[in-house]
Design a protein around this motif. Sequence first.
Motif, PDB file in Angstrom:
ATOM      1  N   ARG A 272      29.704  -4.144  38.316  1.00  0.00           N
ATOM      2  CA  ARG A 272      29.145  -3.176  39.258  1.00  0.00           C
ATOM      3  C   ARG A 272      30.153  -2.874  40.372  1.00  0.00           C
ATOM      4  O   ARG A 272      30.312  -1.733  40.786  1.00  0.00           O
ATOM      5  CB  ARG A 272      27.837  -3.703  39.860  1.00  0.00           C
ATOM      6  N   MET A 276      32.310   0.054  38.432  1.00  0.00           N
ATOM      7  CA  MET A 276      31.404   1.096  38.912  1.00  0.00           C
ATOM      8  C   MET A 276      31.559   1.365  40.412  1.00  0.00           C
ATOM      9  O   MET A 276      30.892   2.230  40.948  1.00  0.00           O
ATOM     10  CB  MET A 276      29.946   0.717  38.604  1.00  0.00           C
ATOM     11  N   PHE A 281      28.960   2.444  47.305  1.00  0.00           N
ATOM     12  CA  PHE A 281      27.619   3.031  47.315  1.00  0.00           C
ATOM     13  C   PHE A 281      27.258   3.423  48.751  1.00  0.00           C
ATOM     14  O   PHE A 281      27.549   2.664  49.659  1.00  0.00           O
ATOM     15  CB  PHE A 281      26.617   1.993  46.783  1.00  0.00           C
ATOM     16  N   PRO A 282      26.671   4.589  49.038  1.00  0.00           N
ATOM     17  CA  PRO A 282      26.165   5.559  48.061  1.00  0.00           C
ATOM     18  C   PRO A 282      27.160   6.654  47.640  1.00  0.00           C
ATOM     19  O   PRO A 282      26.748   7.545  46.913  1.00  0.00           O
ATOM     20  CB  PRO A 282      24.972   6.164  48.803  1.00  0.00           C
ATOM     21  N   GLU A 283      28.432   6.575  48.064  1.00  0.00           N
ATOM     22  CA  GLU A 283      29.386   7.583  47.561  1.00  0.00           C
ATOM     23  C   GLU A 283      29.534   7.455  46.047  1.00  0.00           C
ATOM     24  O   GLU A 283      29.609   8.447  45.337  1.00  0.00           O
ATOM     25  CB  GLU A 283      30.764   7.437  48.217  1.00  0.00           C
ATOM     26  N   ALA A 284      29.612   6.215  45.566  1.00  0.00           N
ATOM     27  CA  ALA A 284      29.504   5.985  44.123  1.00  0.00           C
ATOM     28  C   ALA A 284      28.036   5.674  43.847  1.00  0.00           C
ATOM     29  O   ALA A 284      27.365   5.068  44.688  1.00  0.00           O
ATOM     30  CB  ALA A 284      30.392   4.821  43.707  1.00  0.00           C
ATOM     31  N   ASP A 285      27.545   6.091  42.692  1.00  0.00           N
ATOM     32  CA  ASP A 285      26.093   6.038  42.458  1.00  0.00           C
ATOM     33  C   ASP A 285      25.541   4.656  42.123  1.00  0.00           C
ATOM     34  O   ASP A 285      24.351   4.421  42.243  1.00  0.00           O
ATOM     35  CB  ASP A 285      25.726   6.982  41.299  1.00  0.00           C
ATOM     36  N   THR A 286      26.410   3.749  41.645  1.00  0.00           N
ATOM     37  CA  THR A 286      25.897   2.465  41.167  1.00  0.00           C
ATOM     38  C   THR A 286      25.691   1.498  42.323  1.00  0.00           C
ATOM     39  O   THR A 286      26.624   1.228  43.081  1.00  0.00           O
ATOM     40  CB  THR A 286      26.879   1.855  40.149  1.00  0.00           C
ATOM     41  N   PRO A 287      24.476   0.975  42.476  1.00  0.00           N
ATOM     42  CA  PRO A 287      24.227   0.049  43.582  1.00  0.00           C
ATOM     43  C   PRO A 287      24.468  -1.406  43.197  1.00  0.00           C
ATOM     44  O   PRO A 287      24.559  -1.745  42.022  1.00  0.00           O
ATOM     45  CB  PRO A 287      22.739   0.257  43.859  1.00  0.00           C
ATOM     46  N   LEU A 288      24.599  -2.251  44.203  1.00  0.00           N
ATOM     47  CA  LEU A 288      24.571  -3.696  44.009  1.00  0.00           C
ATOM     48  C   LEU A 288      23.936  -4.264  45.259  1.00  0.00           C
ATOM     49  O   LEU A 288      24.384  -3.997  46.365  1.00  0.00           O
ATOM     50  CB  LEU A 288      25.986  -4.267  43.836  1.00  0.00           C
TER      51      LEU A 288
END
Lengths: 475, 289
Positions: A272, A276, A281-288
């Motif tokens: 992630r 990813m 996040f949130p600029e990249a869509d995958t959260p952790l």
Amino acid sequence: MPAVRGWYELMPVKRTDKTPMPQRDATDRAQDFDEVNEGYCFAHAMFEAERCLRCQDPVCMEGCPVRIPISDFVHAIAAGDLPRAASILRTANPLPAICGRVCPQESQCELKCHMAKRFGPVAVGHLERFVADWERSQPLGESPPPPWQSARIAVVGSGPAGLVCAGQLARQGYPVTVYEALHAPGGVLRYGIPEFRLPNAILDWEIDALKRLGVEFINNVIIGKTIALDDLFDRHGFSAVFIGTGAGLPKFLGIPGENLNGVYSANEFLTRINLMQAFQFPEADTPLKVGKRVAVIGSGNTAMDAVRSARRMGAEQALVVYRRSEAEMTARVEEYHHAIEEGVKFHWLTNPVEVIGDDDGWVTGLKSLRMELGEPDESGRARPVPIEGSEFVFPVDNVVLSIGTTPNPLLAKTTPGLATHSWGGLVVDEQKGETSRRRVYAGGDAVTGAATVILAAGAGKSAAEAIHQDLSAGL
Amino acid sequence: MYKILAREDFSDVTFLLEVHYPMLAKAAKPGQFVIVMVHADGERIPLTIADFSIERGTITLVVQAVGKTTREMQQTCKVGTALYAVVGPMGMPSHVGERKKVACVGGGLGVAPVYPQARAFKQRGAYVIGIIGFRNKDLIFWEDKFASVCDELIICTDDGSAGIKGLVTDGIAKAIEVHPDIEEVIAIGPPVMMKFCADATRPHDIKTMVSLNPIMVDGTGMCGGCRVSVGGEMKFCCVDGPDFDGHQVDFDELMSRLARFKGEEREALERWTRNENCRLMGEEPHPSG
């Protein structure tokens, strides 16, 4: 003015201990994913290369899984001949910038170094990195000729084994196609090792270098699912296949509570973040979702990567929980020291027995037992034995399991006649790396189980030689 | 690569995409899924293969715009555009065994993935009872397509605006009443629906297969994020599934795990909606994102 035979002879100090690696301040670096080590400058490298004793029998080489002529490249640095150093290195190890960063030198070349007996060993890893980084900063030479061999070769998986195999074959003139299941090439170098240890830019440079050699990369294809292995020969016209699918299957402990929310495999946690880019996040869509307190179970390099990543994702308390003692830790010593500097707390001889959660299914704690060391077990290491009544709970928000991985069974399961060991590793001929299927070769973690980048690179290299020989001999 | 050749909107939220990927279309089997990325910074989201055509070299995906990624797909995935990544087919194909009589149950979006299975059973000569459920009649899609592979079709709507008023479980009860000899039920839809379908068939001891949809990253067994408890054992949905025996699945755990990024999902959706509104108004995106 007297002739100067080598300006390094004028250097005033000969250090006795290893030239320290310049590194970013621990508080600073624990806030982001930029690289920790800054690398030697030219003067550092000259100082360090000068420490090499020029032994008659360079035993350091024996410690290297791919037998890099270490003393030769170190002497080339000392003589200020970086192009020669780079060429020696790259001939022996096609991924020097990566291995210089991630090899466990202290248990390989640097362990053997004669200097290590009285002083610190020569910093072979730091020098390797220095030369490779210098090489990367140089203008590209003429583009190599296009492939001239007629036999086409498929490489399955774009981790270290696959990259090296592809590169070696491309240099022999073969048209090579590398298939990758994920959307970006690099395998564990991409999804596993964080950028603070191995920046993506370095991996991208290595991959671009292979593309210049004519290697074709096709992402988003799972051999065994999208294309059957047999179809690579029958329909796609390849003459040989190299399997470098790694050991990507995470192990779980089998303790209660492992499916609670907030428990991750180290693979998921790191994928992630690294592949990813969840730290954006949130600029990249995958959260952790990382809480204030994170416990990582395990003591290998992946555990160090996970726990240091947890710190960077905002965990105030990041701890490592391991059932054995510090002496049995399997991580690179440099990563261990970096983790301590970054505020990671280590709990040795502590065995997790249950993940505890709340009514909504979220992790609240890790129940553990204190251990003591008993008689040696089958691995020769002292067996940890639980201390009765020592049960206690770490209050944590996340648990990350980093207790090892096994080869991914996906390809073997869908390929008739591809033999595996009971633990999942592919069965290969030790000399050639050929599997139970003709013209199908394999190497790296898919064969050995989880090991090192350099071993995978070595296996990719020798399989490439075997493929070339077999194809030339028309076997 | 991954070009969108056709799109059909079933309702305000549900739409179909036909994606060009010949190699994948050739390999696909009923019950398998793909992982899709809309753009380089996108999430990897699993979507069941609702149909595939070797001749056209395409796979068909049915998407419900509920979160940021799927809303974005609804907005940007037009005919002629392409997805950033499509990979698969993943998972084990559905086991379409020798059955005399089966019920194929689809709830909402689940109607799409259960369709190829209904068709496969029909082709193998089974008597197929289709049970499809929607909230209301405006959301119904693929009724004709479904009817063409079913010997009987029961439509259920929550508000009774079409078919029988009630949930698919009411449809199942009705079907079992008429056909006590149903040998297998295949139920695909939201987890809570599949849970109740499994509960509905348990007293009748009818084998019930469900197709699970947990959160996953790679889809090849690497992350373990999709782990589910089936019969008390840990299974990876991406490689061991997605089809499992519904009577063995721990649905409560599945639903809890599906909610583990709820806060982040809401944040991403709100941020996207805000920017989308700005875009529509011809303004710069909000600096806070």
